[in-house]
Design a protein around this motif. Sequence first.
Motif, PDB file in Angstrom:
ATOM      1  N   GLN A  26       0.826  -1.206   0.000  1.00  0.00           N
ATOM      2  CA  GLN A  26       0.000   0.000   0.000  1.00  0.00           C
ATOM      3  C   GLN A  26       0.861   1.257   0.000  1.00  0.00           C
ATOM      4  O   GLN A  26       0.557   2.235  -0.695  1.00  0.00           O
ATOM      5  CB  GLN A  26      -0.931   0.008   1.210  1.00  0.00           C
ATOM      6  N   THR A  27       1.944   1.232   0.772  1.00  0.00           N
ATOM      7  CA  THR A  27       2.865   2.373   0.780  1.00  0.00           C
ATOM      8  C   THR A  27       3.479   2.579  -0.598  1.00  0.00           C
ATOM      9  O   THR A  27       3.591   3.714  -1.092  1.00  0.00           O
ATOM     10  CB  THR A  27       3.971   2.158   1.827  1.00  0.00           C
ATOM     11  N   ALA A  28       3.882   1.485  -1.225  1.00  0.00           N
ATOM     12  CA  ALA A  28       4.457   1.577  -2.572  1.00  0.00           C
ATOM     13  C   ALA A  28       3.441   2.123  -3.562  1.00  0.00           C
ATOM     14  O   ALA A  28       3.769   2.959  -4.411  1.00  0.00           O
ATOM     15  CB  ALA A  28       4.949   0.203  -3.017  1.00  0.00           C
ATOM     16  N   MET A  29       2.194   1.685  -3.449  1.00  0.00           N
ATOM     17  CA  MET A  29       1.155   2.174  -4.356  1.00  0.00           C
ATOM     18  C   MET A  29       0.848   3.646  -4.105  1.00  0.00           C
ATOM     19  O   MET A  29       0.692   4.433  -5.058  1.00  0.00           O
ATOM     20  CB  MET A  29      -0.118   1.337  -4.205  1.00  0.00           C
ATOM     21  N   ASP A  30       0.773   4.051  -2.854  1.00  0.00           N
ATOM     22  CA  ASP A  30       0.495   5.461  -2.546  1.00  0.00           C
ATOM     23  C   ASP A  30       1.577   6.364  -3.142  1.00  0.00           C
ATOM     24  O   ASP A  30       1.280   7.422  -3.704  1.00  0.00           O
ATOM     25  CB  ASP A  30       0.424   5.664  -1.036  1.00  0.00           C
ATOM     26  N   ARG A  31       2.812   5.936  -3.036  1.00  0.00           N
ATOM     27  CA  ARG A  31       3.906   6.732  -3.594  1.00  0.00           C
ATOM     28  C   ARG A  31       3.872   6.721  -5.115  1.00  0.00           C
ATOM     29  O   ARG A  31       4.131   7.745  -5.764  1.00  0.00           O
ATOM     30  CB  ARG A  31       5.241   6.200  -3.084  1.00  0.00           C
ATOM     31  N   ALA A  32       3.529   5.582  -5.673  1.00  0.00           N
ATOM     32  CA  ALA A  32       3.448   5.486  -7.134  1.00  0.00           C
ATOM     33  C   ALA A  32       2.341   6.380  -7.679  1.00  0.00           C
ATOM     34  O   ALA A  32       2.516   7.053  -8.707  1.00  0.00           O
ATOM     35  CB  ALA A  32       3.211   4.038  -7.545  1.00  0.00           C
ATOM     36  N   LEU A  33       1.210   6.391  -7.000  1.00  0.00           N
ATOM     37  CA  LEU A  33       0.090   7.219  -7.451  1.00  0.00           C
ATOM     38  C   LEU A  33       0.424   8.702  -7.393  1.00  0.00           C
ATOM     39  O   LEU A  33      -0.114   9.504  -8.163  1.00  0.00           O
ATOM     40  CB  LEU A  33      -1.154   6.933  -6.600  1.00  0.00           C
ATOM     41  N   ALA A  34       1.315   9.082  -6.474  1.00  0.00           N
ATOM     42  CA  ALA A  34       1.705  10.487  -6.349  1.00  0.00           C
ATOM     43  C   ALA A  34       2.751  10.891  -7.368  1.00  0.00           C
ATOM     44  O   ALA A  34       3.041  12.077  -7.535  1.00  0.00           O
ATOM     45  CB  ALA A  34       2.232  10.746  -4.931  1.00  0.00           C
ATOM     46  N   ASP A  35       3.321   9.929  -8.065  1.00  0.00           N
ATOM     47  CA  ASP A  35       4.346  10.222  -9.067  1.00  0.00           C
ATOM     48  C   ASP A  35       3.713  10.865 -10.304  1.00  0.00           C
ATOM     49  O   ASP A  35       2.514  10.700 -10.560  1.00  0.00           O
ATOM     50  CB  ASP A  35       5.074   8.942  -9.469  1.00  0.00           C
ATOM     51  N   PRO A  36       4.516  11.577 -11.085  1.00  0.00           N
ATOM     52  CA  PRO A  36       3.954  12.272 -12.261  1.00  0.00           C
ATOM     53  C   PRO A  36       3.603  11.331 -13.410  1.00  0.00           C
ATOM     54  O   PRO A  36       4.254  10.305 -13.612  1.00  0.00           O
ATOM     55  CB  PRO A  36       5.089  13.220 -12.658  1.00  0.00           C
ATOM     56  N   ALA A  37       2.564  11.715 -14.126  1.00  0.00           N
ATOM     57  CA  ALA A  37       2.208  11.015 -15.360  1.00  0.00           C
ATOM     58  C   ALA A  37       3.130  11.494 -16.475  1.00  0.00           C
ATOM     59  O   ALA A  37       3.653  12.611 -16.414  1.00  0.00           O
ATOM     60  CB  ALA A  37       0.751  11.282 -15.722  1.00  0.00           C
ATOM     61  N   PRO A  38       3.346  10.680 -17.490  1.00  0.00           N
ATOM     62  CA  PRO A  38       4.238  11.103 -18.576  1.00  0.00           C
ATOM     63  C   PRO A  38       3.649  12.250 -19.379  1.00  0.00           C
ATOM     64  O   PRO A  38       2.439  12.335 -19.585  1.00  0.00           O
ATOM     65  CB  PRO A  38       4.382   9.840 -19.426  1.00  0.00           C
ATOM     66  N   THR A  39       4.508  13.154 -19.810  1.00  0.00           N
ATOM     67  CA  THR A  39       4.102  14.255 -20.681  1.00  0.00           C
ATOM     68  C   THR A  39       4.429  13.890 -22.120  1.00  0.00           C
ATOM     69  O   THR A  39       5.039  12.852 -22.396  1.00  0.00           O
ATOM     70  CB  THR A  39       4.849  15.537 -20.301  1.00  0.00           C
ATOM     71  N   ALA A  40       4.056  14.772 -23.029  1.00  0.00           N
ATOM     72  CA  ALA A  40       4.375  14.545 -24.443  1.00  0.00           C
ATOM     73  C   ALA A  40       5.879  14.457 -24.651  1.00  0.00           C
ATOM     74  O   ALA A  40       6.367  13.699 -25.499  1.00  0.00           O
ATOM     75  CB  ALA A  40       3.780  15.655 -25.298  1.00  0.00           C
TER      76      ALA A  40
END
Length: 333
Positions: free
Chosen positions: A299-313
């Motif tokens: 869950q900690t790993a997922m919470d941190r992953a969800l807070a990471d940026p989405a890729p841009t163009a």
Amino acid sequence: MNNATSPATTGSNQLHIELYHLMTMSRVLDRIIGEHDGHWHGLEGEEAVAAGVYHGLRADDVLAPHYRGTIIAAYAKGADLRTLLAGAMGKTTGYNMGRYRSDICGPAQYNLIGLYSGSLGPPLGYATGGALAAKLDGRDDVAVAVFGDGGSSRGDCHEAMNLASVQKLPVVFVCQNNQIAISTEKKNGVGGSVAERGRSFGMLGVEVDGNDVLAVHGAMQEAIARARAGEGPTTIEAVTYRVAGHFYSDAEDYRDPDVVDRWRERDPIRAYRSWLVKEGVLDEAGLNRMDEEARVHAQTAMDRALADPAPTAVDLAPELVFAPDTPREGERP
């Protein structure tokens, strides 16, 4: 459970603890990822196959995992969980940098082969090629190809098995036989035994209870030892059942719920827990602590992953994916 691998005969409980951790982490990841991805292909009911097959592979061993279990395969090979989950959520911080599906394509730096085309057959050929490379290079590395009962009927499977047998390659073919290919039951899609098919190509073919993690792991270790010793390929048919739907949002209106319920009663994690307690490896309190630690870690790993940026163009720009269209200095045009 297979009593041949009890703590009394192994001299250590570490293996059993590690297998239980992989099984528990598989189920935890299913639930956490499934909350965010309705198309996630869950592993519920098949955790014993994944743990038994993927545990203990060496860094240089080549692995083409079943798409239903790719992330736990990468985790078992040493990949970072937060980075894996970032990839599953399409973030730039994933091993895939947001450029392809990490649920079916594991990180190549851990010698994982993925479903690059989305087709289930070609990875068997890729893994067999990896085994051929190891043989030609004089290395004792092995390759492992994991596929479903549906994939066993593809031409790719037969071609890979035939070449592996003729060349006596160090490859283990594992059929993760969950008895249903999307919505087609095995009886309507697969003729005969997959283990027998392996034998028909001249290799050792073994059928094991896919809900018994010790039976799966034992068969796998024997096959790997044979491959490393130059004794050729093995086919393992691990018979289990896909308790969950094809994916998390599957309506599952194509099969008998009574059959599903009967297989739920054979839950591989619950069965292994009982065995571990009976054999004195861990008590219920210790197993519960392991469960909670796995849940918190995931869950900690997922919470941190969800807070990471989405890729841009810019992150997905063609020049970062494909070869440049102009030659570099000193290169031929």
